[in-house]
Design a protein around this motif. Structure first.
Motif, PDB file in Angstrom:
ATOM      1  N   ASN A  24       0.832  -1.201   0.000  1.00 41.04           N
ATOM      2  CA  ASN A  24       0.000   0.000   0.000  1.00 41.04           C
ATOM      3  C   ASN A  24       0.869   1.255   0.000  1.00 41.04           C
ATOM      4  OD1 ASN A  24      -1.541   2.154   1.961  1.00 41.04           O
ATOM      5  ND2 ASN A  24      -2.871   1.194   0.433  1.00 41.04           N
ATOM      6  N   LYS A  25       1.863   1.288   0.873  1.00 37.37           N
ATOM      7  CA  LYS A  25       2.716   2.475   0.992  1.00 37.37           C
ATOM      8  C   LYS A  25       3.676   2.631  -0.181  1.00 37.37           C
ATOM      9  CE  LYS A  25       6.103   4.719   3.992  1.00 37.37           C
ATOM     10  NZ  LYS A  25       6.805   4.684   5.277  1.00 37.37           N
ATOM     11  N   MET A  26       4.332   1.553  -0.567  1.00 39.19           N
ATOM     12  CA  MET A  26       5.383   1.653  -1.582  1.00 39.19           C
ATOM     13  C   MET A  26       4.852   1.675  -3.015  1.00 39.19           C
ATOM     14  SD  MET A  26       8.027   2.060   0.086  1.00 39.19           S
ATOM     15  CE  MET A  26       8.596   1.841   1.747  1.00 39.19           C
ATOM     16  N   LEU A  27       3.784   0.911  -3.298  1.00 41.21           N
ATOM     17  CA  LEU A  27       3.288   0.809  -4.671  1.00 41.21           C
ATOM     18  C   LEU A  27       1.851   1.299  -4.829  1.00 41.21           C
ATOM     19  CD1 LEU A  27       4.886  -2.583  -5.767  1.00 41.21           C
ATOM     20  CD2 LEU A  27       5.783  -0.260  -6.011  1.00 41.21           C
ATOM     21  N   ASN A  28       1.294   1.858  -3.754  1.00 45.00           N
ATOM     22  CA  ASN A  28      -0.054   2.447  -3.781  1.00 45.00           C
ATOM     23  C   ASN A  28      -1.127   1.441  -4.198  1.00 45.00           C
ATOM     24  OD1 ASN A  28      -1.702   4.638  -3.258  1.00 45.00           O
ATOM     25  ND2 ASN A  28      -1.664   5.354  -5.372  1.00 45.00           N
ATOM     26  N   MET A  29      -0.939   0.175  -3.815  1.00 47.10           N
ATOM     27  CA  MET A  29      -1.944  -0.850  -4.100  1.00 47.10           C
ATOM     28  C   MET A  29      -2.953  -0.897  -2.957  1.00 47.10           C
ATOM     29  SD  MET A  29       0.067  -4.153  -5.563  1.00 47.10           S
ATOM     30  CE  MET A  29       1.180  -4.049  -6.944  1.00 47.10           C
ATOM     31  N   ASP A  30      -4.212  -1.007  -3.314  1.00 47.28           N
ATOM     32  CA  ASP A  30      -5.266  -1.119  -2.307  1.00 47.28           C
ATOM     33  C   ASP A  30      -5.404  -2.563  -1.837  1.00 47.28           C
ATOM     34  OD1 ASP A  30      -5.919   1.597  -2.415  1.00 47.28           O
ATOM     35  OD2 ASP A  30      -7.327   1.274  -4.066  1.00 47.28           O
ATOM     36  N   PHE A  31      -5.686  -2.723  -0.552  1.00 44.06           N
ATOM     37  CA  PHE A  31      -5.968  -4.018   0.060  1.00 44.06           C
ATOM     38  C   PHE A  31      -7.438  -4.312  -0.218  1.00 44.06           C
ATOM     39  CE2 PHE A  31      -6.737  -6.053   4.486  1.00 44.06           C
ATOM     40  CZ  PHE A  31      -6.492  -7.318   4.017  1.00 44.06           C
ATOM     41  N   VAL A  32      -7.724  -5.393  -0.958  1.00 43.36           N
ATOM     42  CA  VAL A  32      -9.099  -5.629  -1.387  1.00 43.36           C
ATOM     43  C   VAL A  32      -9.801  -6.804  -0.719  1.00 43.36           C
ATOM     44  CG1 VAL A  32      -8.838  -4.486  -3.615  1.00 43.36           C
ATOM     45  CG2 VAL A  32      -8.349  -6.913  -3.442  1.00 43.36           C
ATOM     46  N   LEU A  33      -9.037  -7.769  -0.188  1.00 47.93           N
ATOM     47  CA  LEU A  33      -9.707  -8.960   0.330  1.00 47.93           C
ATOM     48  C   LEU A  33      -8.772  -9.748   1.229  1.00 47.93           C
ATOM     49  CD1 LEU A  33     -12.306 -10.772  -0.045  1.00 47.93           C
ATOM     50  CD2 LEU A  33     -11.067 -11.900  -1.899  1.00 47.93           C
ATOM     51  N   ALA A  34      -9.340 -10.367   2.252  1.00 50.70           N
ATOM     52  CA  ALA A  34      -8.590 -11.298   3.099  1.00 50.70           C
ATOM     53  C   ALA A  34      -9.455 -12.534   3.324  1.00 50.70           C
ATOM     54  CB  ALA A  34      -8.247 -10.660   4.432  1.00 50.70           C
ATOM     55  N   ILE A  35      -8.814 -13.691   3.263  1.00 53.10           N
ATOM     56  CA  ILE A  35      -9.475 -14.959   3.562  1.00 53.10           C
ATOM     57  C   ILE A  35      -8.566 -15.707   4.530  1.00 53.10           C
ATOM     58  CG2 ILE A  35     -10.257 -17.176   2.635  1.00 53.10           C
ATOM     59  CD1 ILE A  35     -10.603 -15.737  -0.096  1.00 53.10           C
ATOM     60  N   ALA A  36      -9.129 -16.204   5.612  1.00 53.18           N
ATOM     61  CA  ALA A  36      -8.345 -16.980   6.574  1.00 53.18           C
ATOM     62  C   ALA A  36      -9.155 -18.206   6.970  1.00 53.18           C
ATOM     63  CB  ALA A  36      -8.022 -16.136   7.798  1.00 53.18           C
ATOM     64  N   GLU A  37      -8.509 -19.353   6.943  1.00 55.02           N
ATOM     65  CA  GLU A  37      -9.174 -20.590   7.304  1.00 55.02           C
ATOM     66  C   GLU A  37      -8.194 -21.522   7.993  1.00 55.02           C
ATOM     67  OE1 GLU A  37     -11.895 -22.340   4.492  1.00 55.02           O
ATOM     68  OE2 GLU A  37     -11.808 -20.537   3.244  1.00 55.02           O
TER      69      GLU A  37
END
Length: 180
Positions: A24-37
């Protein structure tokens, strides 16, 4: 039958939260989803994981798995470190330089700008040790790609027989070699 596009590309990460924050900080990519199982859906084996997804633009998704029960990450020691990488396209050289300056200002060691004739690139590593490339098109990209397209099959055939670099496109890095 034809592939439409890459759905996502997944890598392993050391720390999911650190990875999200870095991209997010270095390449300005948005965090869109997390899955944990606690179980892997495809294999049904018990193995807790965090799977995170980052927006890499134009419907491209970069994903990571944090696997806390597995041995520490490593890489294939038989493959040079420069081979396995992920490359992202940026608009133009000005944007490439802006990213280079931003990364360096935030303590990231950057290699390049490297002139590949058809595009220009910078290289660096994310906090997981994955090599990342940012590339922008050269103004002459279209004509140069046509030139490469005309020799691609001859090059592949020659390589297949000799395992030596064919000279059909040795002009690609001529400028870079003159710098050294």
């Amino acid at each position: 039958m034809k592939i439409e596009q890459i759905h996502h590309v997944a890598y392993r990460c050391k720390d999911a939260k650190e990875t999200v924050q870095w991209y997010n900080k270095m390449l300005n990519m948005d965090f869109v989803l997390a899955i944990a199982e606690d179980h892997v859906p495809s294999t049904h084996e018990p193995d807790p994981y965090m799977h995170i997804f980052m927006d890499a633009g134009n419907g491209n998704v970069l994903a990571f798995f944090e696997l806390p029960t597995k041995p520490e990450m490593d890489r294939d020691r038989n493959t040079p470190i420069w081979v396995q990488h992920i490359a992202f396209k940026v608009k133009d050289r000005a944007t490439l330089i802006e990213f280079k300056d931003h990364l360096e200002a935030n303590g990231v060691e950057v290699l390049g700008v490297t002139d590949h004739s058809i595009f220009h690139s910078i290289y660096f590593f994310d906090p997981n040790g994955h090599r990342v490339e940012l590339a922008c098109p050269d103004p002459e990209e279209e004509a140069l790609l046509q030139k490469l397209d005309a020799v691609k099959w001859e090059m592949l055939e020659e390589w297949s027989k000799t395992k030596k670099a064919p000279k059909h496109a040795d002009w690609l890095h001529a400028k870079e070699l003159q710098k050294t």
